[in-house]
Design a protein around this motif. Structure first.
Motif, PDB file in Angstrom:
ATOM      1  N   VAL A  43       0.823  -1.202   0.000  1.00  0.00           N
ATOM      2  CA  VAL A  43       0.000   0.000   0.000  1.00  0.00           C
ATOM      3  C   VAL A  43       0.864   1.262   0.000  1.00  0.00           C
ATOM      4  O   VAL A  43       0.599   2.224  -0.719  1.00  0.00           O
ATOM      5  N   ALA A  44       1.920   1.250   0.815  1.00  0.00           N
ATOM      6  CA  ALA A  44       2.800   2.421   0.888  1.00  0.00           C
ATOM      7  C   ALA A  44       3.481   2.684  -0.450  1.00  0.00           C
ATOM      8  O   ALA A  44       3.558   3.822  -0.922  1.00  0.00           O
ATOM      9  N   PHE A  45       3.992   1.634  -1.080  1.00  0.00           N
ATOM     10  CA  PHE A  45       4.677   1.808  -2.359  1.00  0.00           C
ATOM     11  C   PHE A  45       3.694   2.106  -3.487  1.00  0.00           C
ATOM     12  O   PHE A  45       4.034   2.780  -4.459  1.00  0.00           O
ATOM     13  N   GLY A 108      17.348  12.556   5.941  1.00  0.00           N
ATOM     14  CA  GLY A 108      18.587  11.894   5.553  1.00  0.00           C
ATOM     15  C   GLY A 108      18.595  11.516   4.082  1.00  0.00           C
ATOM     16  O   GLY A 108      19.610  11.666   3.389  1.00  0.00           O
ATOM     17  N   ALA A 109      17.448  11.032   3.574  1.00  0.00           N
ATOM     18  CA  ALA A 109      17.350  10.682   2.157  1.00  0.00           C
ATOM     19  C   ALA A 109      17.510  11.920   1.284  1.00  0.00           C
ATOM     20  O   ALA A 109      18.209  11.893   0.252  1.00  0.00           O
ATOM     21  N   ALA A 110      16.873  13.039   1.669  1.00  0.00           N
ATOM     22  CA  ALA A 110      16.991  14.283   0.905  1.00  0.00           C
ATOM     23  C   ALA A 110      18.424  14.789   0.916  1.00  0.00           C
ATOM     24  O   ALA A 110      18.955  15.227  -0.121  1.00  0.00           O
ATOM     25  N   LEU A 111      19.071  14.720   2.072  1.00  0.00           N
ATOM     26  CA  LEU A 111      20.462  15.168   2.181  1.00  0.00           C
ATOM     27  C   LEU A 111      21.388  14.291   1.347  1.00  0.00           C
ATOM     28  O   LEU A 111      22.315  14.786   0.680  1.00  0.00           O
ATOM     29  N   ASN A 248       7.548  10.484   0.432  1.00  0.00           N
ATOM     30  CA  ASN A 248       8.731  11.273   0.094  1.00  0.00           C
ATOM     31  C   ASN A 248      10.012  10.452   0.189  1.00  0.00           C
ATOM     32  O   ASN A 248      10.916  10.576  -0.640  1.00  0.00           O
ATOM     33  N   THR A 249      10.086   9.614   1.224  1.00  0.00           N
ATOM     34  CA  THR A 249      11.268   8.760   1.374  1.00  0.00           C
ATOM     35  C   THR A 249      11.373   7.784   0.208  1.00  0.00           C
ATOM     36  O   THR A 249      12.452   7.589  -0.366  1.00  0.00           O
ATOM     37  N   PHE A 250      10.250   7.176  -0.171  1.00  0.00           N
ATOM     38  CA  PHE A 250      10.269   6.229  -1.285  1.00  0.00           C
ATOM     39  C   PHE A 250      10.597   6.926  -2.604  1.00  0.00           C
ATOM     40  O   PHE A 250      11.286   6.358  -3.454  1.00  0.00           O
ATOM     41  N   ASN A 251      10.096   8.144  -2.801  1.00  0.00           N
ATOM     42  CA  ASN A 251      10.371   8.858  -4.045  1.00  0.00           C
ATOM     43  C   ASN A 251      11.866   9.017  -4.283  1.00  0.00           C
ATOM     44  O   ASN A 251      12.355   8.841  -5.398  1.00  0.00           O
ATOM     45  N   LEU A 256      14.150   7.433  -7.706  1.00  0.00           N
ATOM     46  CA  LEU A 256      15.409   7.873  -8.312  1.00  0.00           C
ATOM     47  C   LEU A 256      16.434   6.743  -8.325  1.00  0.00           C
ATOM     48  O   LEU A 256      17.264   6.664  -9.245  1.00  0.00           O
ATOM     49  N   GLY A 257      16.392   5.868  -7.315  1.00  0.00           N
ATOM     50  CA  GLY A 257      17.324   4.748  -7.305  1.00  0.00           C
ATOM     51  C   GLY A 257      17.108   3.822  -8.488  1.00  0.00           C
ATOM     52  O   GLY A 257      18.040   3.505  -9.233  1.00  0.00           O
ATOM     53  N   ILE A 258      15.863   3.408  -8.701  1.00  0.00           N
ATOM     54  CA  ILE A 258      15.544   2.508  -9.813  1.00  0.00           C
ATOM     55  C   ILE A 258      15.735   3.226 -11.152  1.00  0.00           C
ATOM     56  O   ILE A 258      16.253   2.645 -12.111  1.00  0.00           O
TER      57      ILE A 258
END
Length: 358
Positions: A43-45, A108-111, A248-251, A256-258
């Motif tokens: 659901v989150a993804f 942390g992910a944004a940084l 936001n963390t998943f984005n 961007l990772g994939i």
């Protein structure tokens, strides 16, 4: 035709995400996976699947500017516009775990993205690191959730429900069909939206980056918009906040990772305009969540109004800058000299007057 592509793309993304989440959730529950794990993963993804589909599709089509702009713009929009409007509907409750764990991870992910982008690109091994971090974070959430109270796990039981016995989607073929149709709609919707965005950018004289930061970001954030607003209207005020922070963390880590892995050795090129301004706005918005969330552990209506106002100011700046408008200079001076300092002072005063409730 361009408008039809755009509308069709939006419909395909939203409908595809809903079908994918429904089919995958039903299938997982049928296989004996707990509602808690389904809620934390599928659901989150699922609400971020449009961003993933558009970013990967843009990279495959050579429009990496749209891919970067889509993720950065979605993260800014999620916090400022979605949480802002949700807070205007009703003050939003901020769970203590969000302040202690989820928001710092989002920051942390944004940084990390800003650090990776300092040389003007996100290289393939950096994309691999982002993807690995996403997998590790998901595993950690599942492990952590097994230690939660039965009351907390019951919230997921109510949110993620199995199909009723005898229902058409209780059967395995129907669940697989929902997943397949959802994926197809996501792919086609992403292709239509990206194609329309490129044409809009050319006709309006705006760059693909600006279109990605605004129009595409709004389109791919529709599941988050629907989820958060519905949660606010139903009184599920903590769910509205958690949905945005998790998305936001998943984005950053997932999308961007994939996308960077799909780009291969070339990596993701970060447009100079995004590196000079938008990435820092995204980081500032993420950092601003801590003091706002900590004031009484809620997002008040006035804070929601400030969020919405800043988003409108952000979009205004993007449009003025893209057109090199004469009003850009005075607008920037007003924001930097008066609006931003006044907001910071107000937040500091409010933080000093409010201590988090135990």
């Amino acid at each position: 035709m361009t408008l039809l592509y755009f509308i069709g793309g939006l419909v395909g993304l939203v409908l595809g995400a809903n079908l994918l989440v429904r089919g995958a959730s039903r299938l997982a529950l049928s296989l004996g996976i707990s509602p808690l794990v389904v809620g934390l993963t599928i659901v989150a993804f699922g609400t971020s699947s449009p961003e993933l589909a558009v970013s990967v599709g843009a990279v495959a089509g050579g429009q990496t500017d749209i891919a970067i702009g889509n993720v950065v713009g979605s993260n800014v929009l999620n916090v400022l516009l979605i949480l802002g409007i949700s807070a205007l509907i009703t003050p939003l409750v901020v769970h203590l775990q969000l302040i202690r764990q989820e928001v710092p991870i989002m920051i942390g992910a944004a940084l990390l993205l800003v650090v990776f982008a300092l040389d003007g690109q996100v290289r393939w091994y950096e994309a691999a690191m982002l993807t690995t971090a996403m997998v590790a974070y998901t595993v950690f959430l599942v492990w952590q959730s097994r230690r939660e109270s039965r009351e907390a796990q019951g919230d997921y039981d109510a949110e993620v429900q199995a199909a009723a016995p005898g229902a058409w989607d209780a059967k395995l073929p129907a669940q697989i069909a929902l997943i397949v149709i959802g994926l197809v709609l996501l792919v086609l919707g992403a292709e239509g939206l990206v194609r329309a965005a490129v044409v809009f950018a050319q006709q309006l004289g705006l760059s693909e980056v600006v279109i990605g930061l605004t129009v595409v970001a709004l389109g791919t954030s529709m599941p988050e918009v629907a989820t958060s607003l519905a949660a606010a209207l139903k009184g599920e005020r903590d769910l509205a906040v958690g949905n945005v922070v998790g998305s936001n963390t998943f984005n950053i880590l997932g999308c961007l990772g994939i996308s960077g892995l799909v780009a291969g050795g070339a990596g993701l090129q970060v447009p100079p305009a995004v590196m000079a301004f938008d990435l820092w706005v995204m980081l500032a918005v993420a950092l601003a969540c801590l003091p706002v969330f900590m004031t009484g552990r809620e997002i008040a209506r006035w804070e929601g109004a400030v969020f919405v106002g800043y988003y409108l100011a952000y979009v205004t700046y993007l449009i003025l800058a893209a057109q090199d408008h004469a009003a850009l200079g005075p607008f920037s001076v007003a924001m930097l000299s008066f609006v931003v300092p006044l907001t910071v002072i107000t937040l500091v005063v409010v933080m000093l007057r409010h201590t988090p409730r135990p």
